[in-house]
Scaffold this active site. Sequence first.
Site, short mmCIF file in Angstrom:
data_model
loop_
_atom_site.label_atom_id
_atom_site.label_comp_id
_atom_site.label_asym_id
_atom_site.label_seq_id
_atom_site.Cartn_x
_atom_site.Cartn_y
_atom_site.Cartn_z
N SER B 15 -5.58 -10.99 -39.63
CA SER B 15 -5.83 -12.42 -39.61
C SER B 15 -6.73 -12.82 -40.78
O SER B 15 -6.50 -13.81 -41.46
CB SER B 15 -6.48 -12.82 -38.29
OG SER B 15 -6.94 -14.15 -38.36
N ARG B 40 -14.24 -17.97 -40.72
CA ARG B 40 -14.25 -17.74 -39.27
C ARG B 40 -13.73 -18.96 -38.51
O ARG B 40 -13.06 -18.83 -37.49
CB ARG B 40 -15.67 -17.38 -38.82
CG ARG B 40 -15.68 -16.89 -37.39
CD ARG B 40 -16.89 -16.01 -37.15
NE ARG B 40 -16.95 -15.56 -35.79
CZ ARG B 40 -17.47 -14.41 -35.41
NH1 ARG B 40 -17.98 -13.59 -36.29
NH2 ARG B 40 -17.51 -14.07 -34.13
N HIS B 43 -9.96 -18.88 -38.93
CA HIS B 43 -9.44 -17.81 -38.07
C HIS B 43 -9.39 -18.26 -36.60
O HIS B 43 -8.41 -18.03 -35.91
CB HIS B 43 -10.35 -16.58 -38.22
CG HIS B 43 -10.15 -15.54 -37.17
ND1 HIS B 43 -9.18 -14.58 -37.23
CD2 HIS B 43 -10.81 -15.31 -35.99
CE1 HIS B 43 -9.23 -13.81 -36.15
NE2 HIS B 43 -10.21 -14.23 -35.39
#
Lengths: 205, 205
Positions: B15, B40, B43
């Site tokens: 990812s 992040r 993601h």
Amino acid sequence: MGASTGQGYEIARKSREIVRKLISEDLASLRDEEAAIVERIVHSTADPEYARLTEFSQDFVDAALDSLRSSGEILTDIEMVRAGISRPASCHIRDPEVREIAKKRDITRAAASMEYAAERGFRGIVVIGNAPTALMKVIELTVEGIMDADAVIGVPVGFVGAAESKEALRKTDIPHMITRGPKGGTPVAVAAANALIALSGGVEV
Amino acid sequence: MGASTGQGYEIARKSREIVRKLISEDLASLRDEEAAIVERIVHSTADPEYARLTEFSQDFVDAALDSLRSSGEILTDIEMVRAGISRPASCHIRDPEVREIAKKRDITRAAASMEYAAERGFRGIVVIGNAPTALMKVIELTVEGIMDADAVIGVPVGFVGAAESKEALRKTDIPHMITRGPKGGTPVAVAAANALIALSGGVEV
């Protein structure tokens, strides 16, 4: 939508108006209950794209409402989803037994938590807002008759495995709601569950 | 990213690669720590648009990391955000005193919970993932010197008031991170907080 004060109520009312205008075309083909769920998802995410991404199996609304009205449980993959749902729900991801299962078999804790719930006789609605591995496990266990999922809200998020897990759910006979593609996540899962809970009590969503 | 098994680790790694490819241009102008936070967020949401929407004040990363490293607290607006953060955090929205404050003054419980925290001597990072009214209250209390917010992650979501509350934060001197426009929400708030927690411990995010 969860507001307890005049100010909160007014915000929810205005938001609802805006949401309806933004996605009215997408809602036209849906049942009232499905439209209420999609409205709540778009309200919660401020992302109208979810009106195009959200799909229901024909039997989802009836199966989910029947489950809630007959004291079906609600099981979630992660604590964030559980924390947002407006009635008691279970999440086993932090249980020591689940850590053990995950470690022993090198599966994710989210997937192990679904096995653990099935073993303990879970019956109700499964709400997956995060982990594709948990959704794949729910499909496997339900198809094999090991898990008693009345309906599945399957909206895991991510670029790896999420879309595939939702497509896999789509191909089953399990009553389900999904969001196509990589998008989804905890607010989508929570919005769908809370819309159903409100609908099951005859409350306007 | 929170995975405890080989399978989970592999998903996170893949990812991360995909996320980096998708948003590499947006990351080019950011500090390493800011880039780690944005990665992040993307993601967690599978929504690359957040790379364009996320903005930091110049002092945000240092202020937030100093706060975490000097035992600053973490305060959230709703339970869902608290549930997702990887170290202990406070959320007062369900406290009976907060219900009382909200009722008496006809403000939202989320806003009342910020007053309550300030009264009790809170010092640390405030993480607002849902309620614009809570963010407006944090700005008011901090500017007035009543609340000791070291840094604010201000990412409330919604079509009514959210964008305005974030623009209001942007105009203050409070170290902050925001997402411009109506989008934001609990996964964005949690991703930002957990990225900072990892960075504060020298852990790769």
